[in-house]
Design a protein around this motif. Sequence first.
Motif, PDB file in Angstrom:
ATOM      1  N   ASP A  33      32.492  38.518  22.484  1.00 40.98           N
ATOM      2  CA  ASP A  33      32.438  38.283  23.923  1.00 40.98           C
ATOM      3  C   ASP A  33      32.593  39.623  24.618  1.00 40.98           C
ATOM      4  OD1 ASP A  33      32.287  36.813  26.318  1.00 40.98           O
ATOM      5  OD2 ASP A  33      34.469  36.890  26.510  1.00 40.98           O
ATOM      6  N   CYS A  34      31.515  40.072  25.217  1.00 39.69           N
ATOM      7  CA  CYS A  34      31.428  41.423  25.760  1.00 39.69           C
ATOM      8  C   CYS A  34      31.688  41.407  27.267  1.00 39.69           C
ATOM      9  CB  CYS A  34      30.033  41.969  25.464  1.00 39.69           C
ATOM     10  SG  CYS A  34      29.839  43.682  25.891  1.00 39.69           S
ATOM     11  N   GLY A  35      32.565  42.297  27.739  1.00 41.45           N
ATOM     12  CA  GLY A  35      32.991  42.228  29.129  1.00 41.45           C
ATOM     13  C   GLY A  35      33.854  41.002  29.346  1.00 41.45           C
ATOM     14  N   THR A  36      34.787  40.779  28.428  1.00 39.20           N
ATOM     15  CA  THR A  36      35.535  39.520  28.371  1.00 39.20           C
ATOM     16  C   THR A  36      36.479  39.311  29.540  1.00 39.20           C
ATOM     17  OG1 THR A  36      36.768  38.111  26.827  1.00 39.20           O
ATOM     18  CG2 THR A  36      37.497  40.405  27.025  1.00 39.20           C
ATOM     19  N   GLY A  37      36.855  40.396  30.247  1.00 43.32           N
ATOM     20  CA  GLY A  37      37.786  40.237  31.361  1.00 43.32           C
ATOM     21  C   GLY A  37      39.122  39.724  30.862  1.00 43.32           C
ATOM     22  N   ASN A  38      39.541  38.555  31.368  1.00 44.83           N
ATOM     23  CA  ASN A  38      40.810  37.975  30.948  1.00 44.83           C
ATOM     24  C   ASN A  38      40.669  37.049  29.747  1.00 44.83           C
ATOM     25  OD1 ASN A  38      40.091  35.282  32.016  1.00 44.83           O
ATOM     26  ND2 ASN A  38      40.279  36.272  34.000  1.00 44.83           N
TER      27      ASN A  38
ATOM     28  N   ALA B 185      36.642  40.386  21.346  1.00 42.75           N
ATOM     29  CA  ALA B 185      36.505  40.337  22.804  1.00 42.75           C
ATOM     30  C   ALA B 185      36.786  41.724  23.369  1.00 42.75           C
ATOM     31  CB  ALA B 185      37.473  39.315  23.396  1.00 42.75           C
ATOM     32  N   SER B 186      35.800  42.287  24.044  1.00 38.05           N
ATOM     33  CA  SER B 186      35.929  43.671  24.515  1.00 38.05           C
ATOM     34  C   SER B 186      35.829  43.755  26.028  1.00 38.05           C
ATOM     35  CB  SER B 186      34.837  44.549  23.880  1.00 38.05           C
ATOM     36  OG  SER B 186      33.555  44.152  24.319  1.00 38.05           O
ATOM     37  N   ASP B 187      36.519  44.748  26.575  1.00 40.18           N
ATOM     38  CA  ASP B 187      36.445  45.032  28.005  1.00 40.18           C
ATOM     39  C   ASP B 187      36.946  46.457  28.217  1.00 40.18           C
ATOM     40  OD1 ASP B 187      36.079  43.017  30.575  1.00 40.18           O
ATOM     41  OD2 ASP B 187      37.236  44.802  31.070  1.00 40.18           O
ATOM     42  N   ILE B 188      36.533  47.059  29.323  1.00 44.76           N
ATOM     43  CA  ILE B 188      37.008  48.412  29.623  1.00 44.76           C
ATOM     44  C   ILE B 188      38.352  48.405  30.338  1.00 44.76           C
ATOM     45  CG2 ILE B 188      34.679  49.384  29.707  1.00 44.76           C
ATOM     46  CD1 ILE B 188      34.945  49.357  32.791  1.00 44.76           C
ATOM     47  N   SER B 189      38.794  47.224  30.784  1.00 48.03           N
ATOM     48  CA  SER B 189      40.005  47.130  31.592  1.00 48.03           C
ATOM     49  C   SER B 189      41.203  46.666  30.757  1.00 48.03           C
ATOM     50  CB  SER B 189      39.796  46.163  32.756  1.00 48.03           C
ATOM     51  OG  SER B 189      41.010  45.906  33.425  1.00 48.03           O
ATOM     52  N   LYS B 190      42.172  47.542  30.569  1.00 46.89           N
ATOM     53  CA  LYS B 190      43.417  47.154  29.889  1.00 46.89           C
ATOM     54  C   LYS B 190      44.167  46.110  30.702  1.00 46.89           C
ATOM     55  CE  LYS B 190      44.252  51.564  27.491  1.00 46.89           C
ATOM     56  NZ  LYS B 190      45.199  52.708  27.332  1.00 46.89           N
ATOM     57  N   ASN B 191      44.121  46.228  32.021  1.00 47.16           N
ATOM     58  CA  ASN B 191      44.823  45.281  32.875  1.00 47.16           C
ATOM     59  C   ASN B 191      44.265  43.872  32.736  1.00 47.16           C
ATOM     60  OD1 ASN B 191      46.388  47.358  33.793  1.00 47.16           O
ATOM     61  ND2 ASN B 191      45.438  47.497  35.805  1.00 47.16           N
ATOM     62  N   GLN B 192      42.944  43.780  32.653  1.00 49.33           N
ATOM     63  CA  GLN B 192      42.319  42.468  32.453  1.00 49.33           C
ATOM     64  C   GLN B 192      42.715  41.884  31.103  1.00 49.33           C
ATOM     65  OE1 GLN B 192      40.820  40.537  34.639  1.00 49.33           O
ATOM     66  NE2 GLN B 192      38.810  41.307  35.172  1.00 49.33           N
ATOM     67  N   LEU B 193      42.633  42.685  30.061  1.00 49.40           N
ATOM     68  CA  LEU B 193      42.954  42.196  28.716  1.00 49.40           C
ATOM     69  C   LEU B 193      44.424  41.783  28.612  1.00 49.40           C
ATOM     70  CD1 LEU B 193      40.962  44.724  26.485  1.00 49.40           C
ATOM     71  CD2 LEU B 193      40.343  42.369  27.080  1.00 49.40           C
ATOM     72  N   ALA B 194      45.277  42.392  29.409  1.00 48.55           N
ATOM     73  CA  ALA B 194      46.697  42.035  29.393  1.00 48.55           C
ATOM     74  C   ALA B 194      46.935  40.607  29.864  1.00 48.55           C
ATOM     75  CB  ALA B 194      47.493  43.012  30.258  1.00 48.55           C
TER      76      ALA B 194
ATOM     77  N   VAL C  94      27.900  37.286  27.182  1.00 48.49           N
ATOM     78  CA  VAL C  94      28.234  38.131  28.337  1.00 48.49           C
ATOM     79  C   VAL C  94      28.279  37.219  29.557  1.00 48.49           C
ATOM     80  CG1 VAL C  94      27.687  40.174  29.672  1.00 48.49           C
ATOM     81  CG2 VAL C  94      26.912  40.022  27.294  1.00 48.49           C
ATOM     82  N   ALA C  95      29.463  36.985  30.084  1.00 48.77           N
ATOM     83  CA  ALA C  95      29.630  36.075  31.207  1.00 48.77           C
ATOM     84  C   ALA C  95      29.934  36.863  32.478  1.00 48.77           C
ATOM     85  CB  ALA C  95      30.760  35.087  30.925  1.00 48.77           C
ATOM     86  N   GLN C  96      29.018  36.789  33.438  1.00 51.75           N
ATOM     87  CA  GLN C  96      29.239  37.381  34.771  1.00 51.75           C
ATOM     88  C   GLN C  96      29.568  38.871  34.682  1.00 51.75           C
ATOM     89  OE1 GLN C  96      28.652  35.391  37.282  1.00 51.75           O
ATOM     90  NE2 GLN C  96      29.575  36.234  39.121  1.00 51.75           N
ATOM     91  N   ALA C  97      28.902  39.585  33.755  1.00 52.86           N
ATOM     92  CA  ALA C  97      29.224  41.008  33.577  1.00 52.86           C
ATOM     93  C   ALA C  97      28.015  41.883  33.294  1.00 52.86           C
ATOM     94  CB  ALA C  97      30.232  41.173  32.432  1.00 52.86           C
TER      95      ALA C  97
ATOM     96  N   ALA D 271      23.695  35.332  24.405  1.00 52.40           N
ATOM     97  CA  ALA D 271      23.729  34.424  25.555  1.00 52.40           C
ATOM     98  C   ALA D 271      24.420  35.144  26.706  1.00 52.40           C
ATOM     99  CB  ALA D 271      24.479  33.144  25.208  1.00 52.40           C
ATOM    100  N   TYR D 272      23.761  35.173  27.857  1.00 51.81           N
ATOM    101  CA  TYR D 272      24.367  35.833  29.016  1.00 51.81           C
ATOM    102  C   TYR D 272      24.140  34.968  30.248  1.00 51.81           C
ATOM    103  CZ  TYR D 272      19.539  37.653  29.606  1.00 51.81           C
ATOM    104  OH  TYR D 272      18.171  37.782  29.728  1.00 51.81           O
ATOM    105  N   TRP D 273      25.160  34.933  31.093  1.00 48.62           N
ATOM    106  CA  TRP D 273      25.080  34.027  32.228  1.00 48.62           C
ATOM    107  C   TRP D 273      25.866  34.541  33.423  1.00 48.62           C
ATOM    108  CZ3 TRP D 273      27.610  32.430  27.631  1.00 48.62           C
ATOM    109  CH2 TRP D 273      28.988  32.212  27.709  1.00 48.62           C
ATOM    110  N   GLY D 274      25.677  33.832  34.517  1.00 52.16           N
ATOM    111  CA  GLY D 274      26.373  34.164  35.752  1.00 52.16           C
ATOM    112  C   GLY D 274      26.359  32.971  36.681  1.00 52.16           C
ATOM    113  N   TYR D 275      27.029  33.106  37.813  1.00 50.06           N
ATOM    114  CA  TYR D 275      27.053  32.017  38.780  1.00 50.06           C
ATOM    115  C   TYR D 275      26.759  32.537  40.178  1.00 50.06           C
ATOM    116  CZ  TYR D 275      31.956  33.585  39.070  1.00 50.06           C
ATOM    117  OH  TYR D 275      33.101  34.336  39.176  1.00 50.06           O
ATOM    118  N   GLY D 276      26.218  31.652  40.987  1.00 49.50           N
ATOM    119  CA  GLY D 276      25.876  31.999  42.354  1.00 49.50           C
ATOM    120  C   GLY D 276      26.989  31.647  43.320  1.00 49.50           C
ATOM    121  N   LEU D 277      26.667  31.712  44.603  1.00 48.09           N
ATOM    122  CA  LEU D 277      27.652  31.450  45.651  1.00 48.09           C
ATOM    123  C   LEU D 277      28.075  29.988  45.606  1.00 48.09           C
ATOM    124  CD1 LEU D 277      29.035  33.051  47.920  1.00 48.09           C
ATOM    125  CD2 LEU D 277      27.273  32.193  49.472  1.00 48.09           C
ATOM    126  N   LEU D 278      29.366  29.749  45.701  1.00 49.19           N
ATOM    127  CA  LEU D 278      29.899  28.397  45.623  1.00 49.19           C
ATOM    128  C   LEU D 278      29.438  27.542  46.789  1.00 49.19           C
ATOM    129  CD1 LEU D 278      33.688  28.464  46.633  1.00 49.19           C
ATOM    130  CD2 LEU D 278      32.007  30.141  47.372  1.00 49.19           C
TER     131      LEU D 278
END
Length: 243
Positions: free
Chosen positions: A39-44, A60-69, A99-102, A126-133
């Motif tokens: 899972d690439c750009g996994t965020g939280n 699961a990878s991400d550039i943000s240590k804060n997100q992974l925490a 890749v979800a929303q990244a 598989a890569y995806w995203g979402y639009g305006l709620l």
Amino acid sequence: MKDNFSSQSKLYAKFRPHYPAALYDHVYSKVKSFQTAWDCGTGNGQVASVLSDKFDQVIASDISKNQLAQAQQKSNIEYIVSPAEHTSIEGSSVDLITVAQALHWFDVPAFIKETQRVASKDAVLAYWGYGLLSISAEVDPIIKEFHDDAMNGYWDPERYILTNEYKAIDLDLADLELKYFKHEVKWSLADLEGYLNTWSSVRKYIERNNTNLVNDIIDKLRDKWQGGTITFPLFVYTGTIKN
């Protein structure tokens, strides 16, 4: 890759929408082996956590240590601080890449090379995203005006790659397929406020102007808010990685 989300990682973990079981089932229907997923750009780690119930191992990878925490820890999930384009993942070892929303933040040519390097035979991306709620006929125009007009000039250019449903991105996949889903959730007005405060444009507006327009939007919505179902429109691409 830009890191727009470390500063609000706790809000992101609490208020960002999840994804429906139907989306995962669709992705799984394309996969031939369930040994290893990345899972690439996994965020939280919300997607990684779901994948871990299906795969033997999840990276699961991400550039943000804060997100992974903020990520949920499981014995079969390995979290790594790493850009999408260059990882320490073993070559020819991954059966599914998600890749979800990244994806709009990635260096696409470099990411393609990395997917081809780590992918096993017949691996799926598989890569995806979402639009305006969408909330209601009364509320939707207010949210759209806030997104399109009030936040105009505060969104990164990459945002518009996402709102165009990644149509400008070619990841050189075989058997590419696009499907649509929706995610529905019951939210209070406070939940909506929390979600809006995760927007990268909102954080930039606060930094530049020392004020938060989300407060004004929430005040405007108080008399119109009736609760109910919040709907996020989702799009998901699946394809086989060429290697």
